[in-house]
Motif scaffolding. Structure first.
Motif, PDB file in Angstrom:
ATOM      1  N   GLN A 172      -0.542  50.119  23.595  1.00  0.00           N
ATOM      2  CA  GLN A 172      -0.123  50.306  22.214  1.00  0.00           C
ATOM      3  C   GLN A 172       0.413  48.692  21.968  1.00  0.00           C
ATOM      4  O   GLN A 172      -0.129  48.297  20.738  1.00  0.00           O
ATOM      5  CB  GLN A 172       1.027  51.245  22.055  1.00  0.00           C
ATOM      6  N   TYR A 173       0.950  47.799  22.875  1.00  0.00           N
ATOM      7  CA  TYR A 173       1.395  46.805  22.580  1.00  0.00           C
ATOM      8  C   TYR A 173       0.036  45.782  22.306  1.00  0.00           C
ATOM      9  O   TYR A 173      -0.246  45.136  21.384  1.00  0.00           O
ATOM     10  CB  TYR A 173       2.228  45.915  23.523  1.00  0.00           C
ATOM     11  N   VAL A 174      -1.169  46.111  23.167  1.00  0.00           N
ATOM     12  CA  VAL A 174      -2.203  45.487  22.943  1.00  0.00           C
ATOM     13  C   VAL A 174      -3.090  45.797  21.675  1.00  0.00           C
ATOM     14  O   VAL A 174      -3.349  44.831  20.937  1.00  0.00           O
ATOM     15  CB  VAL A 174      -3.211  45.863  24.121  1.00  0.00           C
ATOM     16  N   LYS A 175      -2.844  46.952  21.198  1.00  0.00           N
ATOM     17  CA  LYS A 175      -3.568  47.204  20.024  1.00  0.00           C
ATOM     18  C   LYS A 175      -3.052  46.620  18.743  1.00  0.00           C
ATOM     19  O   LYS A 175      -3.708  46.013  17.849  1.00  0.00           O
ATOM     20  CB  LYS A 175      -3.575  48.822  20.104  1.00  0.00           C
ATOM     21  N   ASN A 176      -1.658  46.598  18.675  1.00  0.00           N
ATOM     22  CA  ASN A 176      -0.829  45.938  18.022  1.00  0.00           C
ATOM     23  C   ASN A 176      -1.100  44.576  17.926  1.00  0.00           C
ATOM     24  O   ASN A 176      -1.188  43.749  16.691  1.00  0.00           O
ATOM     25  CB  ASN A 176       0.459  46.145  17.898  1.00  0.00           C
ATOM     26  N   VAL A 177      -1.035  43.583  18.864  1.00  0.00           N
ATOM     27  CA  VAL A 177      -1.344  42.277  19.226  1.00  0.00           C
ATOM     28  C   VAL A 177      -2.806  42.100  18.372  1.00  0.00           C
ATOM     29  O   VAL A 177      -3.208  41.081  17.623  1.00  0.00           O
ATOM     30  CB  VAL A 177      -1.378  41.863  20.524  1.00  0.00           C
ATOM     31  N   LEU A 178      -3.865  42.929  18.847  1.00  0.00           N
ATOM     32  CA  LEU A 178      -5.200  42.692  18.299  1.00  0.00           C
ATOM     33  C   LEU A 178      -5.318  42.702  16.661  1.00  0.00           C
ATOM     34  O   LEU A 178      -5.931  42.051  16.063  1.00  0.00           O
ATOM     35  CB  LEU A 178      -6.185  43.506  18.937  1.00  0.00           C
ATOM     36  N   ILE A 179      -4.411  43.728  16.402  1.00  0.00           N
ATOM     37  CA  ILE A 179      -4.629  44.188  14.779  1.00  0.00           C
ATOM     38  C   ILE A 179      -3.809  42.675  13.952  1.00  0.00           C
ATOM     39  O   ILE A 179      -4.281  41.961  13.036  1.00  0.00           O
ATOM     40  CB  ILE A 179      -3.657  45.022  14.467  1.00  0.00           C
ATOM     41  N   GLU A 180      -2.466  42.412  14.675  1.00  0.00           N
ATOM     42  CA  GLU A 180      -1.906  41.346  14.011  1.00  0.00           C
ATOM     43  C   GLU A 180      -2.320  40.170  14.044  1.00  0.00           C
ATOM     44  O   GLU A 180      -2.466  38.987  13.220  1.00  0.00           O
ATOM     45  CB  GLU A 180      -0.434  41.008  14.502  1.00  0.00           C
ATOM     46  N   SER A 181      -3.310  39.820  15.264  1.00  0.00           N
ATOM     47  CA  SER A 181      -3.985  38.340  15.441  1.00  0.00           C
ATOM     48  C   SER A 181      -5.309  38.358  14.693  1.00  0.00           C
ATOM     49  O   SER A 181      -6.232  37.303  14.833  1.00  0.00           O
ATOM     50  CB  SER A 181      -4.116  37.949  17.051  1.00  0.00           C
ATOM     51  N   ALA A 182      -5.890  39.438  14.158  1.00  0.00           N
ATOM     52  CA  ALA A 182      -6.932  39.305  13.727  1.00  0.00           C
ATOM     53  C   ALA A 182      -7.239  38.538  12.588  1.00  0.00           C
ATOM     54  O   ALA A 182      -6.240  38.467  11.533  1.00  0.00           O
ATOM     55  CB  ALA A 182      -7.523  40.932  13.278  1.00  0.00           C
ATOM     56  N   THR A 183      -8.160  37.712  12.375  1.00  0.00           N
ATOM     57  CA  THR A 183      -8.250  36.799  11.209  1.00  0.00           C
ATOM     58  C   THR A 183      -9.268  37.167  10.257  1.00  0.00           C
ATOM     59  O   THR A 183      -9.512  36.177   9.237  1.00  0.00           O
ATOM     60  CB  THR A 183      -8.770  35.461  11.787  1.00  0.00           C
ATOM     61  N   SER A 184     -10.088  38.339  10.209  1.00  0.00           N
ATOM     62  CA  SER A 184     -10.954  38.745   9.627  1.00  0.00           C
ATOM     63  C   SER A 184     -10.716  40.364   9.256  1.00  0.00           C
ATOM     64  O   SER A 184     -10.511  40.920  10.239  1.00  0.00           O
ATOM     65  CB  SER A 184     -12.353  38.251   9.719  1.00  0.00           C
ATOM     66  N   GLN A 185     -11.480  40.576   8.081  1.00  0.00           N
ATOM     67  CA  GLN A 185     -11.644  42.123   8.097  1.00  0.00           C
ATOM     68  C   GLN A 185     -12.361  42.720   9.111  1.00  0.00           C
ATOM     69  O   GLN A 185     -12.146  43.779   9.700  1.00  0.00           O
ATOM     70  CB  GLN A 185     -12.348  42.335   6.520  1.00  0.00           C
ATOM     71  N   ALA A 186     -13.314  42.025   9.679  1.00  0.00           N
ATOM     72  CA  ALA A 186     -14.599  42.822  10.610  1.00  0.00           C
ATOM     73  C   ALA A 186     -13.362  43.002  11.993  1.00  0.00           C
ATOM     74  O   ALA A 186     -13.450  43.848  12.471  1.00  0.00           O
ATOM     75  CB  ALA A 186     -15.333  41.703  11.129  1.00  0.00           C
ATOM     76  N   GLU A 187     -12.456  41.892  12.409  1.00  0.00           N
ATOM     77  CA  GLU A 187     -11.595  41.899  13.450  1.00  0.00           C
ATOM     78  C   GLU A 187     -10.539  42.988  13.262  1.00  0.00           C
ATOM     79  O   GLU A 187     -10.341  43.729  14.191  1.00  0.00           O
ATOM     80  CB  GLU A 187     -10.955  40.733  13.799  1.00  0.00           C
ATOM     81  N   GLN A 188     -10.081  43.221  12.052  1.00  0.00           N
ATOM     82  CA  GLN A 188      -8.953  44.336  11.870  1.00  0.00           C
ATOM     83  C   GLN A 188      -9.667  45.771  12.021  1.00  0.00           C
ATOM     84  O   GLN A 188      -9.092  46.564  12.621  1.00  0.00           O
ATOM     85  CB  GLN A 188      -8.394  44.137  10.190  1.00  0.00           C
ATOM     86  N   GLU A 189     -10.983  45.725  11.576  1.00  0.00           N
ATOM     87  CA  GLU A 189     -11.571  47.192  11.600  1.00  0.00           C
ATOM     88  C   GLU A 189     -11.818  47.620  13.062  1.00  0.00           C
ATOM     89  O   GLU A 189     -11.741  48.603  13.771  1.00  0.00           O
ATOM     90  CB  GLU A 189     -12.868  47.316  10.786  1.00  0.00           C
ATOM     91  N   GLU A 190     -12.395  46.328  13.799  1.00  0.00           N
ATOM     92  CA  GLU A 190     -12.330  46.447  15.147  1.00  0.00           C
ATOM     93  C   GLU A 190     -11.319  46.858  16.053  1.00  0.00           C
ATOM     94  O   GLU A 190     -11.428  47.771  16.901  1.00  0.00           O
ATOM     95  CB  GLU A 190     -13.253  45.228  15.845  1.00  0.00           C
ATOM     96  N   ALA A 191     -10.288  46.249  15.684  1.00  0.00           N
ATOM     97  CA  ALA A 191      -8.838  46.663  16.371  1.00  0.00           C
ATOM     98  C   ALA A 191      -8.302  48.026  16.030  1.00  0.00           C
ATOM     99  O   ALA A 191      -7.707  48.788  16.625  1.00  0.00           O
ATOM    100  CB  ALA A 191      -7.883  45.546  15.985  1.00  0.00           C
TER     101      ALA A 191
END
Length: 791
Positions: free
Chosen positions: A131-150
């Protein structure tokens, strides 16, 4: 058949992941697939950057009080030791009871979740690390595509999280992972992290949470909206009790403790931090701080980068605002120009410390809001320039005369520099900075009593326009403009004084350029500091909690004019309190000041200072001062026929400064520099004044005593005069509401455009003496004499 194969391969992937994570031998046919996938799994990138998550930035005043909080996410990072152990136990019990036993992957939970996901039914089951990993990936996303991927609900995302989780467990301790999770998790209602959630829902710090509060918060992270205790208290209560049961199962609390906690209500104490400048008590200064950061390339390559930094880096922004001075200034502008006045006039004021440029107060008589159609509401900061959220400025009137004085003194002219200064005249032969000769300039004073021979002392005291027009010509218009630029004076719209639209401005000395109160206050602060100019400064230090760096903001100061020039201007501006245009505005200690009123009373100003505090006040109409002048208006229940610099800006300045300087040591000004010669005023005989006065209206001032106000004004204006109706009725035998007296007296010959003061009767004259104690009808007391009129 294909669906079965797909499911089998999916199970193989998960099995392979688990084999790789646990280093177990492969078993059976599925194990062969698992072993092959495991090799690829271990070769996946495993390094996950774990930067601090976004947190709120806080703006502080000079005493450490909070001005505002700015954020995208309401989060305050804390260390694990600052989170109550019962909160740690509660989150582990409900989210990952085997947290301290596994290496990042909960085998049973992961198998169960993967099988359900393959069957098309998305299922949780992730460990706290995942869960921590998932939240880190979401918060560190710099684009909409990265947000959706996370956020995608696919097995591929699960595999990525598993790989990162395994790697994370190898380089971080369990305590570090738990701390990261409790700081990054979303608890609903806009609260991110345990600290902000504790503050928001229970008004306590995370370290002070009790058992039932901790269980309530721990129950939120799975479905923050569904279990939101503010919106869905019954569901939140049920969820809290589930957490308490899990805490019993894991052995961290007893059955008795759980039962006692279950018997209690939620007992919420909702507190929401105010996000942005609108809820702030100092909204326009707050907006100025935001503008300072977003427009300053020192803080990032693009404005977008700087805005994100401000709202996510958890900055501690220390400012120069003095809360006591701010309060004094705000109360003063609100008193004389109420925020929701029907005439839609506004007052704005800035206070600056000489010698540092630090802004101590920034106020205006408006509420902060986006809808200009709402009476008394604006998002424009009229105290500053357009590039910092302000307006395009307002003509500053005779406050610019101080600039001309500085230019003249710098060129070696003495206090005794004299001119025959008639009521009106035409100045010819001025040239601009390109050497072009300007058109003839007709200029006149505000009252006939100003006519005569004037030097710097008397000309400044009386704010004699025709004197300063001639002084500007002698100095040279271009040199006066250059002096303004030395003092940091610039147009609020960002254009230069020599741009094609304004080049060749004959009336520069009379303040015909549009500037902001900030600019005027800072120029006067330069005089107060003895000639040292400091750029206006609102921020002293920024602590970046994300990077751990601190940015110190140095004062940008340099000497722009000599100390003698500055002291000379200060001496001259002190004279305005000695029978001049600022008489009656004393603040109980040495001060220097200058009023300013533009043509037709479009805008009114007062700028002044003590040796340790400078201030400028503007009053006008933001819809357009020329179209909506300060004439025939009512503010705060008082009617004003005409507003001058000493009429409203003066009392605002006086009331503010009297309070603001209380916490400052009393200092005196240096004496007048000897190099500028005698400080005496020229002696004017009445005959000389008469000779200096141009042809007057031979019909003289009409006799309007006893007439109604409107009829009298119409008659005087028809005769070619400017009319000033006093807001204060006087005792008179004339009927209430009619004209009691005029000044100058009826029959007095005045030049066209001269000001005639009209006084209305209160109807209480009876047998009392007429105004002026025995004077002829129409004569008013000396306190109303035109020599005291504004410029």
């Amino acid at each position: 058949m294909l669906q079965k194969i797909s499911q089998l391969v999916g199970v193989g992937v998960v099995a392979g992941v688990l084999v790789a994570a646990l280093a177990l031998p492969a078993l059976g046919g599925v194990g062969i697939t698992a072993r092959n996938v495991a090799t690829g799994f271990l070769n996946m990138p495993g390094e996950l950057e774990t930067p601090p998550p976004p947190q709120r930035s806080v703006i502080y005043d000079i005493e450490g009080g909070v001005i505002a909080e700015i954020y995208d996410q309401n989060r305050e990072l804390v260390e694990l030791d600052d989170i109550a152990p019962v909160m740690q136990d509660a989150i582990i019990s409900i989210e990952d009871s085997r947290f301290y036993e596994h290496g990042g992957i909960d085998i049973a939970g992961t198998f169960r979740a993967a099988l359900r996901t393959i069957s098309g039914n998305t299922q949780g089951g992730s460990s706290l690390t995942q869960q921590y990993v998932k939240n880190v990936l979401i918060e560190s996303a710099t684009s909409q595509a990265e947000q959706e991927e996370a956020r995608e609900t696919t097995l591929a995302r699960k595999v990525r999280e598993l790989r990162y989780a395994v790697a994370l467990e190898q380089r971080m301790s369990k305590e570090e992972i738990l701390e990261g999770y409790l700081n990054i998790a979303y608890f609903g209602d806009g609260a991110y992290g345990a600290e902000s959630a504790a503050q928001h829902f229970f008004n306590v710090s995370a370290k002070d949470l009790n058992l039932e509060q901790a269980a309530t918060l721990a129950g939120l992270v799975r479905y923050p909206y569904l279990y939101n205790p503010r919106l869905n208290p019954d569901d939140a209560l049920d969820r809290r009790n589930v957490v308490l049961d899990r805490m019993v199962d894991t052995g961290v609390i007893t059955q008795e403790q759980a039962a006692e906690a279950k018997a209690k209500e939620l007992e919420l104490d909702i507190t929401s931090p105010s996000n942005g400048c609108m809820p702030s008590d100092q909204p326009f200064f707050c907006d100025y701080i935001v503008q300072e950061i977003e427009k300053n390339e020192q803080f990032g390559e693009t404005e977008t980068d700087r805005a994100r930094w401000l709202r996510t880096a958890g900055l501690k922004i220390y400012t120069t605002l003095d809360p006591d001075m701010q309060q004094a200034a705000q109360e003063a502008v609100d008193k004389y120009v109420p925020r929701k006045n029907e005439s839609r006039k506004v007052a704005a004021q800035v206070l600056i410390e000489p010698g540092s440029g630090e802004i101590r107060a920034m106020v205006q008589s408006r509420n902060y809001g986006p809808d200009e159609a709402n009476l008394g509401e604006t998002s424009i900061n009229f105290a500053t320039d357009a590039n910092r959220g302000g307006s395009t400025g307002f003509q500053a009137g005779s406050t610019f005369k101080a600039i001309t004085l500085a230019a003249a003194l710098e060129e070696g002219m003495g206090f005794g520099t004299s001119f025959n200064s008639p009521t009106e005249m035409t100045v010819t032969g001025q040239t601009n900075c390109d050497g072009q000769t300007l058109a003839p300039w007709p200029v006149r004073n505000s009252g006939e009593s100003n006519a005569g021979t004037h030097n710097m002392v008397s000309g400044t005291k009386g704010s004699v326009n025709t004197y300063f027009a001639q002084l500007q010509k002698r100095v040279g218009l271009c040199d006066v403009i250059k002096m303004a630029e030395k003092l940091g004076v610039h147009r609020a719209d960002g254009e230069s004084f020599d741009n094609p639209r304004t080049q060749g401005n004959n009336s520069f000395t009379l303040g015909s350029e549009e500037v902001s109160p900030m600019t005027v206050a800072n120029a006067y602060a330069t005089f107060a500091s003895g000639g040292v100019y400091c750029a206006p400064q609102a921020i002293t230090k920024i602590e970046d909690r994300q990077s751990g760096k601190t940015i110190e903001m140095d004062n940008e100061c340099e000497r722009r004019i000599s100390e003698e020039v500055a002291d000379g201007v200060s001496y001259l501006l002190q004279q305005t309190f000695k029978g001049g245009t600022t008489s009656g505005l004393e603040i109980g200690r040495p001060a220097a000041a200058k009023t300013g009123t533009t043509d037709g009373s479009a805008s009114a100003w007062l700028a002044g200072y003590t040796p340790n505090l400078a201030s400028a006040v503007f009053v006008g109409d933001p819809r357009g001062p020329q179209q909506y002048p300060l004439r025939n208006i009512t503010l705060g229940g008082t009617y004003y026929g005409v507003v001058y610099g000493a009429t409203i800006p003066g009392p605002i300045w006086r009331d503010t400064m009297r309070e603001a300087v209380q916490k400052l040591p009393e200092e005196g000004f240096s004496s007048a520099p000897g190099r500028y010669g005698s400080t005496s005023e020229p002696r004017n005989d009445p005959e000389d004044n008469a000779q200096a006065t141009p042809t007057s209206n031979t019909a003289g001032v009409p006799d309007v005593v006893g007439q109604g106000r409107d009829a009298a004004v119409s008659a005087l204006e028809a005769a070619g005069y400017t009319v000033n109706v006093s807001p204060n009725p006087i005792r008179s035998g004339q009927p209430e509401g009619t004209v009691a007296a005029v000044n100058p007296n009826a029959g007095t010959a005045l030049p066209s455009g001269a000001t005639v003061n009209v006084f209305i009767s209160n109807g209480e004259g009876g047998g009392a003496a007429a105004p002026g104690a025995g004077a002829a009808p129409g004569v008013v007391p000396a306190m109303f004499a035109p020599g005291r009129s504004e410029d």
